[in-house]
Design a protein around this motif. Structure first.
Motif, PDB file in Angstrom:
ATOM      1  N   ARG A  33      -3.324   0.931  -1.935  1.00 16.08           N
ATOM      2  CA  ARG A  33      -2.988   0.862  -0.514  1.00 16.08           C
ATOM      3  C   ARG A  33      -1.528   0.452  -0.332  1.00 16.08           C
ATOM      4  NH1 ARG A  33      -7.105  -4.133   0.417  1.00 16.08           N
ATOM      5  NH2 ARG A  33      -6.082  -5.576  -1.028  1.00 16.08           N
ATOM      6  N   ILE A  51      -2.652   0.718   4.919  1.00 16.19           N
ATOM      7  CA  ILE A  51      -3.355   2.000   4.861  1.00 16.19           C
ATOM      8  C   ILE A  51      -3.705   2.291   3.414  1.00 16.19           C
ATOM      9  CG2 ILE A  51      -1.169   3.290   4.684  1.00 16.19           C
ATOM     10  CD1 ILE A  51      -2.523   5.517   6.358  1.00 16.19           C
ATOM     11  N   GLY A  56      -6.908   7.218   3.765  1.00 19.46           N
ATOM     12  CA  GLY A  56      -6.114   6.865   4.936  1.00 19.46           C
ATOM     13  C   GLY A  56      -6.782   5.851   5.854  1.00 19.46           C
ATOM     14  N   THR A  58      -7.117   2.516   7.807  1.00 20.76           N
ATOM     15  CA  THR A  58      -6.060   1.656   8.318  1.00 20.76           C
ATOM     16  C   THR A  58      -6.589   0.293   8.750  1.00 20.76           C
ATOM     17  OG1 THR A  58      -6.310   2.610  10.524  1.00 20.76           O
ATOM     18  CG2 THR A  58      -4.654   3.603   9.082  1.00 20.76           C
ATOM     19  N   SER A  71       1.061   5.041   8.971  1.00 22.44           N
ATOM     20  CA  SER A  71       0.692   6.350   8.443  1.00 22.44           C
ATOM     21  C   SER A  71       1.412   6.566   7.117  1.00 22.44           C
ATOM     22  CB  SER A  71       1.051   7.461   9.434  1.00 22.44           C
ATOM     23  OG  SER A  71       2.437   7.480   9.690  1.00 22.44           O
ATOM     24  N   SER A  72       1.027   7.623   6.422  1.00 18.45           N
ATOM     25  CA  SER A  72       1.686   7.917   5.157  1.00 18.45           C
ATOM     26  C   SER A  72       1.778   9.417   4.951  1.00 18.45           C
ATOM     27  CB  SER A  72       0.941   7.274   3.980  1.00 18.45           C
ATOM     28  OG  SER A  72      -0.334   7.845   3.815  1.00 18.45           O
TER      29      SER A  72
END
Length: 125
Positions: A33, A51, A56, A58, A71-72
């Motif tokens: 993460r 995240i 994903g 969160t 976000s990524s």
């Protein structure tokens, strides 16, 4: 070794928005993460958001829930923190961090293995 580089901090007025970025470089990158923490003058470093790399999922601190979004972009080894409706109390140095192998509680700074150098966010009233 993983290097993290943050960008996007600055000086804004209350109610404005900022987007922080954190790019990871180095060896093969596949952490458990990613997280954002912040530290205001005279205060301890505190959890902001995290995240999971896969899935994903969160997590947010109550103080930022509904205003900040993490976000990524896994293809680019980059994560973001979109900060809306900023308040003066959000003023701090913001750090991105990586937990490689699920070290423990998501909001505990001690479980994160790598840290960026920090970027200053200042919100004026």
């Amino acid at each position: 070794q993983v290097q993290l580089v943050e960008s996007g901090g600055g000086l804004v007025q209350a109610g404005d928005s900022l987007r922080l970025s954190c790019a990871a470089a180095g060896r093969s990158f596949s952490p458990y993460r990613l997280g954002w923490f912040r530290q205001a003058p005279g205060k301890e470093r505190e959890f902001v958001a995290a995240i999971t790399w896969r899935g994903g999922f969160t997590y947010y601190a109550d103080s930022v829930k509904g205003r900040f979004t993490i976000s990524s972009d896994n293809a680019k080894n980059t994560m973001f923190l979109q900060m809306n409706r900023l308040k003066p109390e959000d003023t701090a140095v913001y750090y991105c961090a990586v937990d490689e192998t699920f070290g423990g509680s998501v909001n505990s700074a001690g479980v994160y293995d790598y840290w960026g150098q920090g970027t200053q966010v200042t919100v004026s009233s």
